[in-house]
Design an enzyme around this catalytic site. Structure first.
Site, PDB file in Angstrom:
ATOM      1  N   TYR A  65      43.106  48.616  30.815  1.00  0.00           N
ATOM      2  CA  TYR A  65      42.987  50.075  30.827  1.00  0.00           C
ATOM      3  C   TYR A  65      43.775  50.780  29.722  1.00  0.00           C
ATOM      4  CZ  TYR A  65      40.379  50.446  35.203  1.00  0.00           C
ATOM      5  OH  TYR A  65      39.399  50.399  36.158  1.00  0.00           O
ATOM      6  N   LYS A  87      42.655  35.323  36.865  1.00  0.00           N
ATOM      7  CA  LYS A  87      41.575  34.491  36.319  1.00  0.00           C
ATOM      8  C   LYS A  87      42.213  33.563  35.288  1.00  0.00           C
ATOM      9  CE  LYS A  87      37.259  33.335  35.913  1.00  0.00           C
ATOM     10  NZ  LYS A  87      36.549  32.564  36.954  1.00  0.00           N
ATOM     11  N   ASP A 118      37.309  35.459  41.401  1.00  0.00           N
ATOM     12  CA  ASP A 118      35.924  35.271  41.866  1.00  0.00           C
ATOM     13  C   ASP A 118      35.910  34.696  43.279  1.00  0.00           C
ATOM     14  OD1 ASP A 118      37.003  32.968  40.695  1.00  0.00           O
ATOM     15  OD2 ASP A 118      35.170  32.390  39.636  1.00  0.00           O
ATOM     16  N   ASP A 129      40.692  47.373  40.755  1.00  0.00           N
ATOM     17  CA  ASP A 129      39.694  48.442  40.855  1.00  0.00           C
ATOM     18  C   ASP A 129      38.447  47.924  41.572  1.00  0.00           C
ATOM     19  OD1 ASP A 129      38.337  50.910  40.281  1.00  0.00           O
ATOM     20  OD2 ASP A 129      37.263  49.852  38.695  1.00  0.00           O
ATOM     21  N   ASP A 174      36.811  48.629  45.832  1.00  0.00           N
ATOM     22  CA  ASP A 174      35.511  49.183  46.272  1.00  0.00           C
ATOM     23  C   ASP A 174      34.899  48.241  47.308  1.00  0.00           C
ATOM     24  OD1 ASP A 174      35.695  51.396  44.503  1.00  0.00           O
ATOM     25  OD2 ASP A 174      33.554  51.292  44.030  1.00  0.00           O
TER      26      ASP A 174
END
Ligand code: NAD
Ligand code: IPM
Ligand code: MN
Length: 352
Positions: free
Chosen positions: A138, A189, A222, A246, A250
């Site tokens: 970001y 990751k 993942d 982020d 959701d």
């Protein structure tokens, strides 16, 4: 009675002002539990203000925010500002400038009926995600070379610093310890991002060693996404980077009944922090009195908890739970009420 508690409200765009109006409505009902007057000041920043004045946030805007005890935001994002410039300055800018390094996002199912997964009860979906909030992908470092051509090169760097990774991981462990929880899961990751996420691995194992009573677990992001759907009950605290946090929040919002239910805090402990629902401006719903105000109202509860008024926070949470149980809610979560009426029901539950 002590000094005033000063809250800035930035409704922002789309459904933002509608949901923050409901959050602002519950505040007077918990003033007696706070024991101090709560002063609310509304700031006009958002797409309309930007389109009218050319100003996203005034030059002294971040200093203005620092004069408040906390900031409550609705949402920012408007199709008339396709590059999202104002949201970048107002929301991401405040996260960076006020150094709000903790993005605290509870994922809490309030009623079996709201979970899209079969047979899940509230005790199966009750965890907190700590999203690093000041670096990662970001930071906006990068650029486009020969944009629009077939030779275009687009670079956007992910920044991971020891300071940034260390403080968010430590915050997650401190939270788990303070709550008497038993484990913390870190998601990265590092199998593909072998430099940046090696730092996360190193810091996680070093910090975990200081909390021997807490089990430290790890998933690649993942796999974590899969386990959040298959077995959310295994998680108590998840800590991860800015972008992954982020995305999974959701997904977490969906487990609670949808984006309208999910709350968040952008926090620098001890300093002015910013609270907002996880959802965006939902332009499709704006101006129709249909948006669910619960995410915004629970964000106000989180704000009071962080400000040191746990009784006010608990009262708001209990009132929301009563409203949800009685189905006094908006249509997205199975009720029949409008935004304002759902807010009224929560205020009534608070005053009862
Ligand atoms: P969104 O969260 O606005 O909407 C996604 C879906 O969830 C839509 O179907 C919407 O109707 C529904 N929804 C969202 N909030 C709801 C609520 N309170 N009650 C009922 N339903 C709700 O995400 P999007 O469509 O991807 O983005 C819209 C705009 O919002 C974009 O400009 C985006 O950049 C911005 N955005 C802002 C924030 C923020 O300010 N924190 C967060 C996410 C997105
Ligand atoms: C959020 C939002 C923001 C983010 C957008 C609007 C830039 O999605 O707060 O979750 O990506 O952080
Ligand atoms: Mn988001």
């Amino acid at each position: 009675m002590g000094a005033d508690v000063k809250i800035a409200v930035i409704g922002g765009d789309g459904i933002g002002p509608e949901v923050t109006a409901e959050a602002a409505k519950v505040i007077p009902a918990v003033e007696p539990l706070i024991g101090r007057p709560v002063i609310i000041e509304t700031l006009p920043w958002g797409a309309d203000y930007y389109l009218q004045t050319g100003v996203t946030i005034p030059p002294d805007g971040y200093d203005t925010l620092r004069q408040f005890d906390a900031v409550l935001v609705g949402a920012l994002g408007d199709p008339r500002v396709p590059d999202n410039r104002h949201a970048k300055d107002i929301l991401l800018g405040t996260r960076f400038e006020l150094d709000l390094y903790v993005n605290h996002r509870p994922i809490k199912l309030l009623d079996d009926r709201l979970c899209p997964l079969k047979g899940r009860r509230p005790q199966d979906v009750n965890l907190t995600v700590f999203r690093e909030n000041t670096e990662g992908l970001y930071v906006g470092i990068g650029g486009r070379f020969k944009p629009g051509s077939e030779d275009e090169i687009a670079i956007q760097e992910e920044v991971n610093t020891f300071k940034g990774v260390n403080r968010i991981i430590r915050h997650a462990f401190e939270f788990a310890r303070a709550r008497g929880l038993s484990k913390v899961c870190m998601a990265d990751k590092s199998n593909a991002m072998t430099s940046g996420h090696a730092l996360w691995q190193r810091v996680f194992s070093d910090v975990a060693a200081e909390y021997p009573e807490l089990e430290a677990t790890h998933y690649y992001i993942d796999a974590l996404a899969m386990y959040l759907v298959l077995d959310p009950g295994q998680f108590q605290v998840i800590v991860t980077n800015n972008l992954f946090g982020d995305i999974i929040t959701d997904l977490g919002a969906a487990l609670q009944g949808g984006l309208g239910m999910a709350a968040s805090g952008n926090i620098h402990p001890g300093r002015t922090s910013l609270f907002e629902p996880v959802h965006g401006s939902a332009p499709d719903l704006a101006g129709k009195n249909v948006a669910n105000p619960i995410g915004a109202i629970l964000s106000a509860a989180l704000m009071f908890e962080v400000l040191g008024f746990p009784e006010a926070a608990a009262a708001i949470e209990a009132a929301v739970l009563r409203s949800v149980t009685a189905q006094q809610v908006t249509r997205d979560v199975g009720g029949r009420l409008g935004t304002r009426e759902a807010g009224d029901a929560i205020v009534r539950a608070l005053r009862a």
